[in-house]
Design an enzyme around this catalytic site. Structure first.
Site, PDB file in Angstrom:
ATOM      1  N   ILE A 154       1.962 -10.186  -4.010  1.00 11.71           N
ATOM      2  CA  ILE A 154       2.949 -10.065  -3.065  1.00 11.71           C
ATOM      3  C   ILE A 154       3.211  -9.853  -1.810  1.00 11.71           C
ATOM      4  O   ILE A 154       4.045 -11.568  -1.212  1.00 11.71           O
ATOM      5  CB  ILE A 154       4.851  -8.623  -3.788  1.00 11.71           C
ATOM      6  N   ASP A 209      -4.575  -0.068   8.297  1.00  9.67           N
ATOM      7  CA  ASP A 209      -4.677   1.191   6.915  1.00  9.67           C
ATOM      8  C   ASP A 209      -3.148   1.779   7.733  1.00  9.67           C
ATOM      9  O   ASP A 209      -3.231   2.134   8.604  1.00  9.67           O
ATOM     10  CB  ASP A 209      -5.707   2.102   7.311  1.00  9.67           C
ATOM     11  N   VAL A 210      -1.769   1.073   7.104  1.00 10.31           N
ATOM     12  CA  VAL A 210      -0.690   1.609   7.622  1.00 10.31           C
ATOM     13  C   VAL A 210      -0.502   3.035   7.322  1.00 10.31           C
ATOM     14  O   VAL A 210       0.734   3.813   8.206  1.00 10.31           O
ATOM     15  CB  VAL A 210       0.424   1.447   6.449  1.00 10.31           C
ATOM     16  N   ASN A 235       5.275  -4.282   3.135  1.00 11.26           N
ATOM     17  CA  ASN A 235       5.094  -4.691   2.229  1.00 11.26           C
ATOM     18  C   ASN A 235       3.831  -3.680   1.364  1.00 11.26           C
ATOM     19  O   ASN A 235       3.421  -3.324  -0.329  1.00 11.26           O
ATOM     20  CB  ASN A 235       4.401  -6.232   1.674  1.00 11.26           C
ATOM     21  N   TYR A 243       5.784   7.418  -7.176  1.00  9.76           N
ATOM     22  CA  TYR A 243       6.311   6.576  -6.741  1.00  9.76           C
ATOM     23  C   TYR A 243       7.650   6.314  -6.946  1.00  9.76           C
ATOM     24  O   TYR A 243       8.105   5.154  -6.287  1.00  9.76           O
ATOM     25  CB  TYR A 243       5.453   5.336  -7.813  1.00  9.76           C
ATOM     26  N   LYS A 265       9.792   5.203  -3.200  1.00  9.14           N
ATOM     27  CA  LYS A 265      10.451   3.097  -3.371  1.00  9.14           C
ATOM     28  C   LYS A 265      12.014   4.024  -3.058  1.00  9.14           C
ATOM     29  O   LYS A 265      12.667   3.636  -2.364  1.00  9.14           O
ATOM     30  CB  LYS A 265      10.276   2.705  -4.136  1.00  9.14           C
TER      31      LYS A 265
HETATM   32  P1  NAD Z   1      -1.805  -5.349  -5.175  1.00  8.23           P
HETATM   33  O1  NAD Z   1      -2.156  -3.745  -5.223  1.00  8.23           O
HETATM   34  O2  NAD Z   1      -1.573  -6.335  -5.859  1.00  8.23           O
HETATM   35  O3  NAD Z   1      -1.422  -5.814  -3.325  1.00  8.23           O
HETATM   36  C1  NAD Z   1      -1.090  -4.260  -1.898  1.00  8.23           C
HETATM   37  C2  NAD Z   1      -2.435  -4.757  -0.773  1.00  8.23           C
HETATM   38  O4  NAD Z   1      -1.480  -3.941   0.049  1.00  8.23           O
HETATM   39  C3  NAD Z   1      -3.484  -4.709  -1.634  1.00  8.23           C
HETATM   40  O5  NAD Z   1      -3.835  -6.074  -0.559  1.00  8.23           O
HETATM   41  C4  NAD Z   1      -4.053  -4.062  -0.393  1.00  8.23           C
HETATM   42  O6  NAD Z   1      -5.390  -3.994  -0.086  1.00  8.23           O
HETATM   43  C5  NAD Z   1      -3.273  -3.495   0.411  1.00  8.23           C
HETATM   44  N1  NAD Z   1      -3.138  -2.059   0.690  1.00  8.23           N
HETATM   45  C6  NAD Z   1      -3.002  -0.571   0.066  1.00  8.23           C
HETATM   46  N2  NAD Z   1      -3.066   0.454   0.669  1.00  8.23           N
HETATM   47  C7  NAD Z   1      -2.493  -0.295   1.591  1.00  8.23           C
HETATM   48  C8  NAD Z   1      -2.468   0.756   2.646  1.00  8.23           C
HETATM   49  N3  NAD Z   1      -2.807   2.434   3.541  1.00  8.23           N
HETATM   50  N4  NAD Z   1      -2.722   0.129   4.564  1.00  8.23           N
HETATM   51  C9  NAD Z   1      -2.874  -1.179   4.084  1.00  8.23           C
HETATM   52  N5  NAD Z   1      -2.789  -1.633   3.484  1.00  8.23           N
HETATM   53  C10 NAD Z   1      -2.567  -1.064   1.689  1.00  8.23           C
HETATM   54  O7  NAD Z   1       0.162  -4.696  -5.013  1.00  8.23           O
HETATM   55  P2  NAD Z   1       1.669  -6.027  -5.441  1.00  8.23           P
HETATM   56  O8  NAD Z   1       1.631  -5.492  -6.269  1.00  8.23           O
HETATM   57  O9  NAD Z   1       1.373  -7.300  -4.855  1.00  8.23           O
HETATM   58  O10 NAD Z   1       2.932  -4.573  -4.314  1.00  8.23           O
HETATM   59  C11 NAD Z   1       2.656  -5.178  -3.179  1.00  8.23           C
HETATM   60  C12 NAD Z   1       4.508  -4.243  -2.787  1.00  8.23           C
HETATM   61  O11 NAD Z   1       5.443  -4.375  -4.101  1.00  8.23           O
HETATM   62  C13 NAD Z   1       4.049  -2.822  -2.637  1.00  8.23           C
HETATM   63  O12 NAD Z   1       5.375  -1.944  -1.864  1.00  8.23           O
HETATM   64  C14 NAD Z   1       4.574  -2.906  -4.699  1.00  8.23           C
HETATM   65  O13 NAD Z   1       4.374  -1.376  -4.915  1.00  8.23           O
HETATM   66  C15 NAD Z   1       5.794  -2.826  -4.554  1.00  8.23           C
HETATM   67  N6  NAD Z   1       5.989  -3.548  -5.650  1.00  8.23           N
HETATM   68  C16 NAD Z   1       5.443  -3.980  -6.683  1.00  8.23           C
HETATM   69  C17 NAD Z   1       5.655  -4.252  -8.137  1.00  8.23           C
HETATM   70  C18 NAD Z   1       4.976  -4.929  -9.073  1.00  8.23           C
HETATM   71  O14 NAD Z   1       5.104  -5.105  -9.810  1.00  8.23           O
HETATM   72  N7  NAD Z   1       4.187  -5.619  -8.926  1.00  8.23           N
HETATM   73  C19 NAD Z   1       6.995  -4.166  -8.364  1.00  8.23           C
HETATM   74  C20 NAD Z   1       7.698  -3.467  -7.460  1.00  8.23           C
HETATM   75  C21 NAD Z   1       7.430  -3.305  -5.673  1.00  8.23           C
END
Ligand code: NAD
Length: 257
Positions: free
Chosen positions: A22, A67-68, A94, A162, A166
């Site tokens: 995302i 790293d956040v 994100n 989780y 959120k």
């Molecule tokens: P993903 O795992 O594909 O990508 C996450 C990215 O965040 C990766 O590039 C990873 O390296 C990075 N990351 C992880 N921990 C980190 C940290 N401590 N510091 C910096 N970077 C870090 O995930 P996604 O599905 O693209 O999800 C992105 C966001 O959307 C997240 O917050 C997730 O909770 C939220 N979200 C996802 C979904 C879903 O179904 N995929 C649904 C609702 C919300």
């Protein structure tokens, strides 16, 4: 007049966890709208790869390793970006992780703490560091990536860590919106349903899980990353100039049931 409101031309946008999924789609959306995008990720190779992807499409982007959960690093990177560009107009929080299928009664301490640390603490550190600079500059827009899990309890997977993180992001969003609304900084969240990313890849190995996820969604499918990125672009842009403290569901109707 209306299409101009979506333009981010001349603006600087920072996105966390933008190396893939995302976050990468959001980077593409904001860059296509004209922003210079700073792609941050804890994984430097992913961040560099994302910059190359955007460059191949003729978009301007830079990579920063971040790293956040490292609060000192968040402050350092916020200062470095502000020094380099003189401003940050948009922040998209994100970065997030899920560690699911852990029943609450036996959830290990670190499974709880790791998820809260990235998903909630990390969002606050970034809002504080970048938001302070936006307040000093007199304006800015923050978009936090929450989840429908902040509204409902997912099933069948147990993931109290989780879901709580959120819900925390959503109320943090409202709290900051209330504090900063009169000083030009808008803070909103997008709350997606299940999106087809690597975070969820395991669902294709679990027919029962897939049936719950898709069958529980009125639109009868997973979402795509670009469908979340469009909402992020809207909330980041002047098209959403009256919006702050909103949690915008992009959930295919999931919470209707
Ligand atoms: P993903 O795992 O594909 O990508 C996450 C990215 O965040 C990766 O590039 C990873 O390296 C990075 N990351 C992880 N921990 C980190 C940290 N401590 N510091 C910096 N970077 C870090 O995930 P996604 O599905 O693209 O999800 C992105 C966001 O959307 C997240 O917050 C997730 O909770 C939220 N979200 C996802 C979904 C879903 O179904 N995929 C649904 C609702 C919300």
């Amino acid at each position: 007049m209306y299409m101009e409101k979506f333009s981010l031309s001349g603006k600087v946008a920072v996105i966390t966890g933008a190396g893939r999924g995302i976050g990468l789609a959001a980077a593409e959306a904001l860059a296509e709208a004209g922003a210079l995008v700073v792609i941050t990720d804890r994984d430097p190779a992913l961040a560099e790869g994302a910059v190359a992807t955007l460059a191949a499409r003729g978009c301007r982007a830079e990579a920063e390793t971040l790293d956040v959960t490292d609060v000192a690093a968040v402050e350092r990177v916020a200062e470095a970006i502000a020094a380099r560009h003189g401003r940050v107009d948009v922040l998209v929080n994100n970065a997030g992780i899920a560690i699911s299928n852990h029943p609450a009664e036996t959830m290990a301490d670190d499974v709880w703490l790791r998820v809260i640390d990235v998903n909630l603490n990390g969002v606050f550190w970034c809002c504080r560091a970048f938001g302070r600079r936006m307040l000093e500059a007199g304006g800015g827009a923050i978009v936090n990536v929450g989840s429908m899990s902040g509204f409902i309890v997912n099933r069948p997977q147990e993931q109290a860590n989780y879901n709580a993180s959120k819900a925390g992001v959503h109320h943090l969003t409202r709290s900051l919106a209330a504090e900063w609304g009169g000083r030009g900084v808008r803070v909103n969240s997008v709350a997606p349903t299940y999106i087809d990313t690597e975070m969820n890849a395991y669902v294709y190995q679990d027919a029962e899980m897939y049936r719950h996820w898709v069958g529980g969604t009125p639109m009868n499918r997973l979402g795509r990353t670009d469908e979340v990125a469009s909402v992020i672009l809207f909330l980041a842009s002047d098209a959403a100039s009256l919006m702050t403290g909103s949690i915008v569901l992009a959930d295919g109707g999931y919470v209707c049931w």
